[in-house]
Scaffold this active site. Structure first.
Site, PDB file in Angstrom:
ATOM      1  N   LYS A 192      12.435 -19.137  -6.507  1.00 41.74           N
ATOM      2  CA  LYS A 192      11.343 -19.487  -7.417  1.00 41.74           C
ATOM      3  C   LYS A 192      11.621 -19.116  -8.888  1.00 41.74           C
ATOM      4  CE  LYS A 192       8.242 -20.372  -3.734  1.00 41.74           C
ATOM      5  NZ  LYS A 192       7.918 -19.755  -2.466  1.00 41.74           N
ATOM      6  N   ASP A 197      11.633  -9.950   1.323  1.00 41.68           N
ATOM      7  CA  ASP A 197      11.598 -11.344   0.872  1.00 41.68           C
ATOM      8  C   ASP A 197      10.773 -11.382  -0.400  1.00 41.68           C
ATOM      9  OD1 ASP A 197      11.219 -13.981   0.347  1.00 41.68           O
ATOM     10  OD2 ASP A 197      10.738 -14.557   2.408  1.00 41.68           O
ATOM     11  N   TYR A 215       5.745 -15.831   5.777  1.00 43.87           N
ATOM     12  CA  TYR A 215       6.534 -17.060   5.653  1.00 43.87           C
ATOM     13  C   TYR A 215       7.855 -16.735   4.971  1.00 43.87           C
ATOM     14  CZ  TYR A 215       7.989 -21.794   4.435  1.00 43.87           C
ATOM     15  OH  TYR A 215       8.694 -22.977   4.309  1.00 43.87           O
TER      16      TYR A 215
HETATM   17  C1  PLP Z   1       8.732 -20.124  -1.095  1.00 47.83           C
HETATM   18  C2  PLP Z   1       9.146 -19.033  -0.198  1.00 47.83           C
HETATM   19  C3  PLP Z   1      10.312 -19.123   0.591  1.00 47.83           C
HETATM   20  C4  PLP Z   1      11.117 -20.390   0.694  1.00 47.83           C
HETATM   21  O1  PLP Z   1      11.668 -20.789  -0.497  1.00 47.83           O
HETATM   22  P1  PLP Z   1      12.083 -22.349  -0.655  1.00 47.83           P
HETATM   23  O2  PLP Z   1      12.759 -22.408  -1.981  1.00 47.83           O
HETATM   24  O3  PLP Z   1      10.806 -23.117  -0.562  1.00 47.83           O
HETATM   25  O4  PLP Z   1      12.991 -22.664   0.475  1.00 47.83           O
HETATM   26  C5  PLP Z   1      10.707 -18.020   1.303  1.00 47.83           C
HETATM   27  N1  PLP Z   1       9.984 -16.877   1.275  1.00 47.83           N
HETATM   28  C6  PLP Z   1       8.867 -16.767   0.561  1.00 47.83           C
HETATM   29  C7  PLP Z   1       8.134 -15.476   0.536  1.00 47.83           C
HETATM   30  C8  PLP Z   1       8.391 -17.845  -0.182  1.00 47.83           C
HETATM   31  O5  PLP Z   1       7.245 -17.752  -0.848  1.00 47.83           O
END
Ligand code: PLP
Length: 425
Positions: free
Chosen positions: A267, A239, A144
């Site tokens: 985050k 990511d 994701y």
């Molecule tokens: C949470 C998350 C995202 C997206 O971040 P948002 O602030 O919710 O847009 C992208 N990549 C990973 C791995 C995530 O856990």
């Protein structure tokens, strides 16, 4: 235990918001329940509108590594807020946060701040395409990367074919450059590089998957990706929206001995406020407007309140170095869960990395999306509801990561295990 106010709140919410929520998994649909509505949070606890208290293992999906309502972070936020909440003009604290991040992650020489992880990924991919002059992106089944159109792709059976959109509203033309490989399967990546030789702009990966449940990438697999990307002049994007500053101060890259070309963050670096960042070598980052031609912008990017919260959070993490203690406590919790479930004869696998873990109801091992799907989600739903009703809040889906914070203590773990012991699966 959940009483009137929660029920009323949900009924009210669904009238005016789709599903009553502003992010799908909050709706508890995967576990067949109605969501709880939160009034406040402190340290490791959530308190709902009926006054019920929960030990929280979701921690806002990862950002709250210092626990909820950390006093030092709040003080910094209040101080900053009093001076105004957005200027649309540079501030020195943006440079401060950029310095902390570039100081902590060797492969990141420059960063661009945005307002979410999704935007960080969007920007990373645009940069990768611009820097390589190629279009195709390899992502992994079950990975994701936010809700941007061309990343909303999963192959269903995991077939290594052209990506099909996994949401209505995403035109096929938008995902035709997204190619799917299997997590922890280097051959699946090699085959795509062979088939689309000279066309791959980037490989994007969560170096510890958090969004199909916690699944660590094998070191050799990540090293193999590095070699493939370098050989093919493609960009390797890590990511690390979850893993950044979660598994150590900075990135996982040092630990696994692999340097990414671009790193996405979010985050934790916002300390509970909306933020995201993409960073990498100056030669790639300098393509971004206004220095280069790659356009990217945001009215609230680098917002002073978000930056102040992130800066305060990272300062504390740097001084406290809580990572060894967090890991020890998480390992202890996972060992206790295993012991309890073994005694009850419940087949399961726990994947744990640092302070993140997922309990799967399958004999395992769980190493990719297909093996994660073997988990008995009906059992998970029962487990989730049992824990919730006894005051333990877990992420409401099998395919998510649980998080500990520095405010989770052995007493919380003891209570969690006491509750788990009473479960009948
Ligand atoms: C949470 C998350 C995202 C997206 O971040 P948002 O602030 O919710 O847009 C992208 N990549 C990973 C791995 C995530 O856990």
């Amino acid at each position: 235990m959940r009483t009137q106010k929660n029920e009323r709140s949900f009924k009210d919410a669904v009238k005016v918001m789709p599903g009553g929520v502003n992010s799908p998994v909050r709706a508890f649909k995967a576990v067949g329940a109605a969501p709880i509505f939160i009034d406040k949070a402190k340290d490791a606890y959530l308190y709902d509108v009926d006054g019920n208290r929960y030990i929280d293992y979701c921690m806002s999906w990862g950002p709250m590594i210092l626990g909820h309502a950390n006093k030092a972070v709040l003080d910094e936020v209040k101080k900053t807020m009093a001076k105004g909440t957005s200027y649309g003009v540079p501030t020195t604290i943006e440079t401060d946060l950029a310095k902390v991040i570039t100081g902590a992650i060797e492969s990141v020489q420059k960063v661009r701040f945005v307002s979410s992880g999704t935007e960080a990924v969007m920007t990373a991919i645009r940069l990768a395409r611009a820097a390589t002059g190629k279009d195709k992106i390899i992502k992994f089944v079950g990975g994701y990367h936010g809700h941007v159109d061309h990343m909303l792709v999963s192959a269903g059976s995991g077939a290594l074919t052209l990506g099909m959109p996994s949401s209505p509203g995403v035109p096929k033309d938008f995902t035709k450059h997204t190619l799917l490989a299997r997590y922890n399967d280097l051959d699946s990546v090699k085959n795509i590089f062979k088939k689309y030789s000279g066309k791959i702009a980037a490989v994007i990966i969560e170096p510890v998957a958090g969004n199909m449940g916690v699944i660590p990438a094998k070191k050799d697999f990540l090293k193999g990706l590095r070699v493939l990307c370098t050989k093919n002049k493609s960009i390797l994007i890590f990511d690390e929206v979850i893993t950044g500053f979660r598994l150590g101060f900075g990135s996982i890259q040092k630990k696994v001995g692999v340097k990414a070309d671009l790193t996405c963050l979010g985050k934790i670096i916002g300390g509970g406020f909306p933020i995201g960042a993409v960073g990498g070598r100056a030669s790639i980052m300098n393509n971004l407007s206004p220095q280069g031609p790659v356009y990217q912008a945001g009215t609230l990017s680098g917002n002073p309140v978000c930056v102040a919260a992130g800066l305060a959070t990272l300062k504390i993490l740097k001084v406290q170095k809580p990572y060894t203690a967090l890991e020890r406590r998480t390992k202890h919790l996972c060992a206790q869960i295993t012991q309890t479930l073994n005694k009850a004869g419940v087949e399961h696998t726990i994947n744990q990395v640092g302070s993140m873990f997922t309990l799967f109801f399958t004999a395992g091992p769980v190493t990719d999306y297909d093996s994660a799907l073997k988990s008995d989600t009906k059992k998970f739903a029962k487990y989730f509801k049992h824990m919730l009703n006894a005051g333990i809040y877990l992420p409401p889906s099998q395919f998510e990561a649980n998080f500990l914070s520095t405010k989770h203590t052995d007493a919380h773990i003891k209570r969690t295990i006491e509750v788990l012991k009473k479960i009948k699966l």
